[in-house]
Design a protein around this motif. Structure first.
Motif, PDB file in Angstrom:
ATOM      1  N   THR A 423     -52.498  37.726  -8.997  1.00  0.00           N
ATOM      2  CA  THR A 423     -52.293  38.528 -10.329  1.00  0.00           C
ATOM      3  C   THR A 423     -52.312  40.056 -10.440  1.00  0.00           C
ATOM      4  OG1 THR A 423     -52.940  38.743 -12.752  1.00  0.00           O
ATOM      5  CG2 THR A 423     -54.757  38.506 -11.304  1.00  0.00           C
ATOM      6  N   THR A 424     -51.425  40.806 -11.067  1.00  0.00           N
ATOM      7  CA  THR A 424     -51.671  42.397 -11.126  1.00  0.00           C
ATOM      8  C   THR A 424     -52.141  42.657 -12.379  1.00  0.00           C
ATOM      9  OG1 THR A 424     -49.213  42.486 -11.586  1.00  0.00           O
ATOM     10  CG2 THR A 424     -49.817  42.578  -9.396  1.00  0.00           C
ATOM     11  N   LYS A 425     -52.501  41.689 -13.244  1.00  0.00           N
ATOM     12  CA  LYS A 425     -52.991  42.221 -14.414  1.00  0.00           C
ATOM     13  C   LYS A 425     -54.522  42.059 -14.523  1.00  0.00           C
ATOM     14  CE  LYS A 425     -49.049  39.614 -16.295  1.00  0.00           C
ATOM     15  NZ  LYS A 425     -48.595  38.430 -16.647  1.00  0.00           N
TER      16      LYS A 425
HETATM   17  P1  ADP Z   1     -50.904  35.999 -14.596  1.00  0.00           P
HETATM   18  O1  ADP Z   1     -49.846  36.204 -15.818  1.00  0.00           O
HETATM   19  O2  ADP Z   1     -52.250  35.522 -15.045  1.00  0.00           O
HETATM   20  O3  ADP Z   1     -50.755  37.404 -13.876  1.00  0.00           O
HETATM   21  P2  ADP Z   1     -49.005  34.451 -13.493  1.00  0.00           P
HETATM   22  O4  ADP Z   1     -49.024  33.497 -12.286  1.00  0.00           O
HETATM   23  O5  ADP Z   1     -48.379  33.948 -14.756  1.00  0.00           O
HETATM   24  O6  ADP Z   1     -50.381  35.038 -13.758  1.00  0.00           O
HETATM   25  O7  ADP Z   1     -48.264  35.854 -12.659  1.00  0.00           O
HETATM   26  C1  ADP Z   1     -48.634  36.268 -11.542  1.00  0.00           C
HETATM   27  C2  ADP Z   1     -48.183  37.687 -11.454  1.00  0.00           C
HETATM   28  O8  ADP Z   1     -46.797  37.884 -11.350  1.00  0.00           O
HETATM   29  C3  ADP Z   1     -48.429  38.512 -12.485  1.00  0.00           C
HETATM   30  O9  ADP Z   1     -49.622  39.327 -12.434  1.00  0.00           O
HETATM   31  C4  ADP Z   1     -47.353  39.843 -12.249  1.00  0.00           C
HETATM   32  O10 ADP Z   1     -47.732  40.788 -11.111  1.00  0.00           O
HETATM   33  C5  ADP Z   1     -46.115  38.823 -11.576  1.00  0.00           C
HETATM   34  N1  ADP Z   1     -45.059  38.787 -12.527  1.00  0.00           N
HETATM   35  C6  ADP Z   1     -44.851  37.671 -13.251  1.00  0.00           C
HETATM   36  N2  ADP Z   1     -43.898  37.689 -13.958  1.00  0.00           N
HETATM   37  C7  ADP Z   1     -43.449  38.879 -14.014  1.00  0.00           C
HETATM   38  C8  ADP Z   1     -42.246  39.918 -14.634  1.00  0.00           C
HETATM   39  N3  ADP Z   1     -41.641  39.183 -15.484  1.00  0.00           N
HETATM   40  N4  ADP Z   1     -42.177  40.996 -14.417  1.00  0.00           N
HETATM   41  C9  ADP Z   1     -43.076  41.675 -13.496  1.00  0.00           C
HETATM   42  N5  ADP Z   1     -44.219  40.839 -12.787  1.00  0.00           N
HETATM   43  C10 ADP Z   1     -44.190  39.734 -13.195  1.00  0.00           C
END
Ligand code: ADP
Length: 495
Positions: A423-425
């Motif tokens: 994750t980047t969040k």
């Molecule tokens: P989370 O939302 O908890 O971080 P996810 O598995 O849904 O976990 O997503 C993993 C990562 O993928 C996100 O943290 C983000 O960095 C990247 N990501 C997913 N969807 C997008 C998007 N539409 N635009 C940019 N980055 C995205």
């Protein structure tokens, strides 16, 4: 006397080598494996060679010498090839043919060119010895790699035969051109025949053993694999359920808002009705109108709670035809307050008819919600916030694409996206995409996420289209497909 003994010994060996592979073939024929064919053919050819030698005197010499030896050699080569093929390292056919020709040429050269009968015998025994050691080597390899008792039996019995051959070779070299003592010859022949019979019987039983051990192991592995799959499916379902709960948890504020609106409307209608009735100013038509509003808003609340309840319902996935357009629309409705709050413009062109796939509606809705939520969170990082959703058919595949105007994926991290816990969040768990990918895999579909050419990210979900003629899902009248363009108010980029 000794000549007669040899002939009998060869005929006896030939018969044993004939019976054993036939039995092996009867037992293993159902496996339809090239390894079994090569092994049985090897033993049968060996038997043929022995019988031809045993018939010496009754058939032309060149048959009982050259042909018999070539056939025996081919038999040994075929048995070795069976074991090599089993280990994925077969000889090339042309090399085997070349080896046979070289053997024949040498044989003929020693026989006719040199006219050296003792050397010919030594040559034959040496070649046999070498090939037997090859059988031992490959059987030993199988025994070691697969802990196979059957292969160990083949290696042991053939090693014994090779030892008997070695004794014979040493003796032949020792006597050279001189004649062999009859007793010694008889003892050696006895040794060779005993070792040969043992190799034929134990070798073939060992070969059947390898096949049976393997099929038992495969059955065990298949059962273990099934148990693992069922376990991972169970855990996967649990994980998906928790993820859905978390999704709704994240949207708690939104849902509260969504529920609050009709509740406020009910309150307002009820207050108006009370005030009007108290002041005796309410016409029957007006009170009916207020009551209708109360009923409509109560239905709206009931619809929302029902949607939440079924979205987080635990339990087994249920496969049925699912309309991708419908579930996308439902998830957009769920996210609508958030989309509006963040000023996100959503374009979702009208579909002329349902796009049907087979699967679990709740799980597929979860995937759509995860991808939509990621897109929504991505566009919150930029001032220009829009999502473009498309559902199309391509051959036998349904495609749902969600293009956002967010910052896109960091190229350095792109290959990690979708891995569990990536994750980047700040408040991300990194499970949404990996759960979505697992769900889609269970539905024979997949999910790709890449940077779009004009900026932003594009997620594409692929699923096999439901074959025409399959049962159509029940689409309630209120969901009859109308063009859907969600145009959220722009709040000027504020959160
Ligand atoms: P989370 O939302 O908890 O971080 P996810 O598995 O849904 O976990 O997503 C993993 C990562 O993928 C996100 O943290 C983000 O960095 C990247 N990501 C997913 N969807 C997008 C998007 N539409 N635009 C940019 N980055 C995205």
């Amino acid at each position: 006397m000794t000549g007669q003994a040899s002939v009998t010994a060869y005929l006896f060996l030939g018969l044993i080598f004939l019976i054993m592979p036939s039995l092996t073939w009867v037992i293993l024929a159902r496996q339809r494996s090239r390894v079994v064919v090569l092994w049985c053919a090897g033993s049968l050819l060996y038997a043929g060679g022995m019988l031809l030698v045993g018939l010496r005197g009754s058939i032309p010499d060149w048959v009982s010498f050259a042909v018999a030896n070539l056939v025996t050699l081919a038999g040994l080569l075929s048995s070795i090839q069976a074991l090599r093929l089993d280990q994925g390292a077969p000889w090339r056919l042309r090399w085997m043919v070349v080896a046979g020709l070289v053997y024949l040429l040498n044989f003929e050269f020693i026989e006719r060119g040199l006219g050296n009968a003792p050397l010919r015998k030594e040559f034959i025994v040496l070649v046999h010895l070498t090939l037997l050691l090859q059988v031992v080597r490959w059987a030993w390899r199988i025994a070691r790699r697969q802990q196979s008792m059957g292969a160990l039996a083949i290696a042991g019995s053939h090693l014994l035969l090779a030892a008997a051959m070695l004794v014979r070779l040493v003796h032949l070299i020792q006597v050279g051109g001189g004649g062999e003592g009859p007793t010694r010859h008889l003892v050696e022949m006895g040794l060779l025949v005993s070792a040969g019979v043992l190799a034929a019987i134990v070798g073939d039983v060992g070969f059947i053993g390898i096949a049976l051990e393997r099929s038992a192991r495969q059955q065990l592995e298949a059962v273990a694999c099934k148990v693992r799959m069922e376990e991972s499916l169970r855990l996967g379902n649990q994980l998906a359920h928790l993820d859905r709960q978390r999704s709704l948890g994240l949207m708690a504020a939104t849902l509260a808002h969504e529920l609050n609106q009709p509740l406020m409307a009910i309150l307002a209608s009820a207050q108006a009705a009370r005030r009007g009735t108290a002041a005796n100013r309410l016409e029957p038509a007006q009170s009916l109108e207020l009551l209708d509003k109360v009923i409509a808003n109560s239905r709206r609340i009931s619809g929302i709670t029902e949607r939440i309840r079924s979205f987080i319902r635990p339990g087994e996935p249920h496969s049925a035809p699912v309309d991708l357009v419908r579930i996308t629309r439902e998830m957009l409705e769920l996210l609508q307050p958030d989309l509006q709050r963040h000023g996100v413009r959503v374009t979702f062109p009208a579909a002329s008819e349902p796009v049907l796939v087979q699967g679990d509606a709740i799980q597929l809705s979860q995937v759509v919600l995860n991808v939509l939520r990621n897109a929504l969170e991505a566009v919150q990082l930029v001032p220009d916030r829009s999502l473009q959703i498309q559902i199309t058919r391509s051959g036998s595949v349904a495609l749902l694409s969600i293009l956002d105007t967010g910052p896109g994926l960091d190229p350095g991290l792109a290959d990690q996206v979708g891995r569990p816990y990536f994750t980047t969040k700040d408040r991300g768990l990194g499970m949404g995409l990996s759960i979505s990918i697992a769900i889609l895999e269970q539905h024979q579909g997949n999910l790709t996420l890449r940077n779009a050419e004009g900026g932003g990210a594009c997620a594409v979900m692929q699923l096999p289209l439901l074959a025409p003629g399959s049962r159509q899902p029940r689409v309630p009248a209120e969901n009859a497909l109308a063009p859907l363009v969600v145009l959220a108010e722009s709040t000027g980029g504020g959160q």
